[in-house]
Motif scaffolding. Structure first.
Motif, short mmCIF file in Angstrom:
data_model
loop_
_atom_site.label_atom_id
_atom_site.label_comp_id
_atom_site.label_asym_id
_atom_site.label_seq_id
_atom_site.Cartn_x
_atom_site.Cartn_y
_atom_site.Cartn_z
N LEU A 296 0.64 -1.34 0.36
CA LEU A 296 -0.40 0.50 -0.17
C LEU A 296 0.58 1.07 0.06
N PRO A 297 0.71 2.18 -0.34
CA PRO A 297 1.00 3.30 -0.54
C PRO A 297 1.01 4.22 0.85
N MET A 304 -11.79 5.92 1.59
CA MET A 304 -12.80 5.40 1.39
C MET A 304 -12.96 4.75 -0.72
N THR A 305 -12.03 5.83 -1.09
CA THR A 305 -12.90 5.59 -2.51
C THR A 305 -11.66 4.91 -3.41
N VAL A 306 -10.87 4.27 -2.14
CA VAL A 306 -9.93 3.53 -3.39
C VAL A 306 -10.92 2.15 -3.37
N PRO A 307 -10.03 1.44 -5.09
CA PRO A 307 -11.31 -0.24 -5.32
C PRO A 307 -11.23 -0.72 -3.86
N LYS A 310 -13.56 0.68 -0.87
CA LYS A 310 -15.06 0.69 -1.57
C LYS A 310 -15.46 0.03 -1.99
N ALA A 311 -15.17 -1.47 -2.29
CA ALA A 311 -16.01 -2.55 -2.41
C ALA A 311 -15.60 -3.21 -1.09
N TYR A 312 -15.35 -2.86 -0.53
CA TYR A 312 -15.51 -3.61 1.14
C TYR A 312 -16.61 -3.09 2.50
N PRO A 408 -5.28 -4.22 -5.31
CA PRO A 408 -3.69 -3.49 -5.51
C PRO A 408 -4.48 -2.01 -5.19
N CYS A 409 -3.27 -1.28 -5.26
CA CYS A 409 -3.67 0.27 -4.12
C CYS A 409 -2.85 0.65 -5.31
N GLY A 410 -2.37 1.71 -5.93
CA GLY A 410 -2.11 2.63 -6.36
C GLY A 410 -1.65 3.57 -5.59
N GLY A 411 -0.46 4.35 -5.93
CA GLY A 411 0.19 5.38 -5.01
C GLY A 411 1.42 5.41 -4.63
#
Length: 531
Positions: A296-297, A304-307, A310-312, A408-411
């Protein structure tokens, strides 16, 4: 106490501490009640903790979390939870905080619908803190709670207080000052047991529960154990079955794949699920600690808007509303910024945007950490709710599969973000060791979850190696060690909370960060150093 003493003629729990001043909390009957709970729950609790370790070992070896094939029938079949009490039908704004006397009064008077009194993440669990909390909550339930400040200001609970809920410690945390048959008791059972023993009858007579928040669950079996513990407590305390109600925090990644199952395990007493988002981020880091492709970055970018978040949150709304339970939103940790109107306006704008996102997504309510945020959050929910809750919002459009929940979460990782993690982890840990579990840092009211995220990210960034800042400078242990030493020196020379324990906190964080494996919880080794 309406329960006859002869019901508790068993070998009671033993207290290994001075109980002067707490004799009316640690009564013989109360200690016998704790012993009953321990003997019933402890064998299965240990099995469940071992199951956690085995599950994590599979993830470390390369497996990924997924929905359970053996519980597919629970997810696919039609069922709903038991009716939810009138006192919990409108939960649009809830406030949380430690079980400190003045804070309880302010929270109950805040205008929030519910106050969650926290024995867990916002309390440093010294034995005195936990027992003071029991005294304070007993007084609150009995209507006698008051506080006089050193300056002479009087604090009392008003005429229309928030509904009281209590969060005991998680299943993993011990209470070393209480043993049964030579075994250390679970902190969860000490917190739950003492509160239930002393307050359940008064609360039940008022149609107010007692009500609980259950933290850190990872599987339906852990929820089922809570259900059985509450059923035993109801029987021993001669309360009707189902009197005790619970809301479960979905704050671990494994639990996100068992939301239907957790509701089903507690279906006779559950009132909802909550997006415990800060601990959830920590759990994502911990669960995925062996997966380099899931790094994670920096913390500020994991919103909360990262995918995956948001899905959770949307899956939680869909799951709860399908089953007739409430879907609670996450915490706003901001606190008012005095003396800087521009900065305060920006902070409150972030709160409004976050609460607007939650109410528009279908959440039935939300959390705040400071009384000043109650009217801010209440205004947003009042504008968008024409009914006490949003059970009618089914979110049938949501299709959060396994890949969405672990996306995965970009950043990026900036020098500022790295340094902030070192500072926050150190300052919180040091304050915790001084006995404070709720600490204002950089205009945010932080609890243990933030420190857990910060130290887990540092471990992840350093142990996966070859990571760089945007300017291509390496992220390495030399940088970490220098930053930790610098912050520890500054803290020790300051008047900030934790100054006296800066050296101890720095040593603990250095040990945990240099270790070959990410430790499960900061609070476990820190507890050994807590007075």
């Amino acid at each position: 106490m309406a329960v006859p003493s002869e019901k508790f003629v068993v070998q009671p729990a033993r207290v290994h501490a001075d109980i002067a001043g707490y004799e009316d909390i640690l009564t013989p009957d109360a200690l016998a009640f704790l012993a009953r709970l321990h003997r019933f729950a402890e064998p299965l609790r240990q099995q469940l903790l071992q199951a956690r370790r085995q599950r994590q070992a599979r993830y470390d070896a390369g497996a990924l979390p997924d929905f359970r094939p053996d519980t597919k029938a629970i997810r696919d079949s039609d069922w709903t939870v038991a009716p939810i009490p009138a006192a919990l039908q409108d939960r649009r704004v809830e406030i949380t905080g430690p079980v400190e006397r003045k804070m309880i009064i302010n929270a109950l008077n805040s205008g929030a619908k519910v106050f969650m009194a926290d024995f867990e993440d916002s309390s440093a669990p010294s034995f005195a803190n936990q027992l003071d909390g029991q005294v304070n909550l007993r007084d609150a339930v009995n209507g006698t709670l008051q506080f006089r400040s050193p300056e002479g200001k009087e604090y009392r609970v008003g005429a229309n207080p928030a509904v009281l809920m209590v969060r005991p410690r998680g299943w993993h945390l011990p209470e070393r000052h209480v043993t049964v048959d030579g075994q250390t008791m679970a902190g969860a059972l000490v917190d739950f047991g003492l509160y239930a023993f002393h307050n359940a009858h008064v609360l039940h007579a008022r149609d107010l529960g007692p009500y609980f928040y259950l933290p850190k669950l990872e599987a339906m079996e852990e929820a089922a154990l809570w259900d059985e513990v509450m059923a035993l407590a109801e029987d021993d305390l001669e309360l009707p079955a189902g009197s005790m109600k619970a809301t479960v925090l979905i704050e671990t990644l494994p639990a996100a794949f068992q939301m239907h199952e957790i509701l089903h395990a507690l279906r006779g007493r559950v009132a909802g699920l909550n997006c415990g988002r800060w601990d959830y981020i920590f759990s994502y880091l911990k669960t995925m600690r062996g997966h380099r492709d899931r790094l994670l970055p920096e913390r500020s970018q994991v919103v909360m808007t990262v995918p995956f978040l948001k899905a959770y949150s949307e899956l939680l709304i869909q799951t709860c509303h399908r089953r007739g339970a409430f879907a609670m939103g996450g915490m706003a940790a901001q606190i008012p910024i005095k003396g800087d109107d521009d900065a305060n306006d920006k902070a409150m704008a972030k709160v409004r945007a976050d609460k607007l996102r939650e109410v528009q997504a279908g959440h039935d309510g939300t959390w705040v950490a400071h009384p000043a945020l109650v009217p801010v959050a209440m205004d947003i929910f009042d504008r968008h709710l024409s009914t006490p809750n949003q059970l009618q919002v089914k979110r049938e459009d949501v299709t959060a599969d396994r890949n969405a929940l672990i996306a995965p979460c970009g950043g990026t990782i900036s020098r500022t973000g790295f340094d902030n993690n070192v500072e926050v982890a150190l300052r919180y840990t040091a304050a915790w060791l001084e006995g404070m579990g709720c600490v204002p840092i950089h205009n945010l009211m932080e609890d243990a979850a933030t420190a857990e995220i910060a130290r887990a990210q540092l471990w992840q960034w350093l142990h996966h190696g070859s990571l760089e800042f945007p300017d291509h400078a390496p992220i390495d242990f030399a940088l970490f060690d220098h930053a930790l030493a610098s912050h520890a020196h500054r803290l020790s020379e300051s008047t900030l909370p934790g100054a006296s324990r800066a050296k101890d906190a720095a040593h603990l964080l250095a040990t945990l960060t240099h270790a070959d494996q990410l430790g499960d919880f900061l609070t476990l080794p820190a507890y050994e150093q807590l007075a």
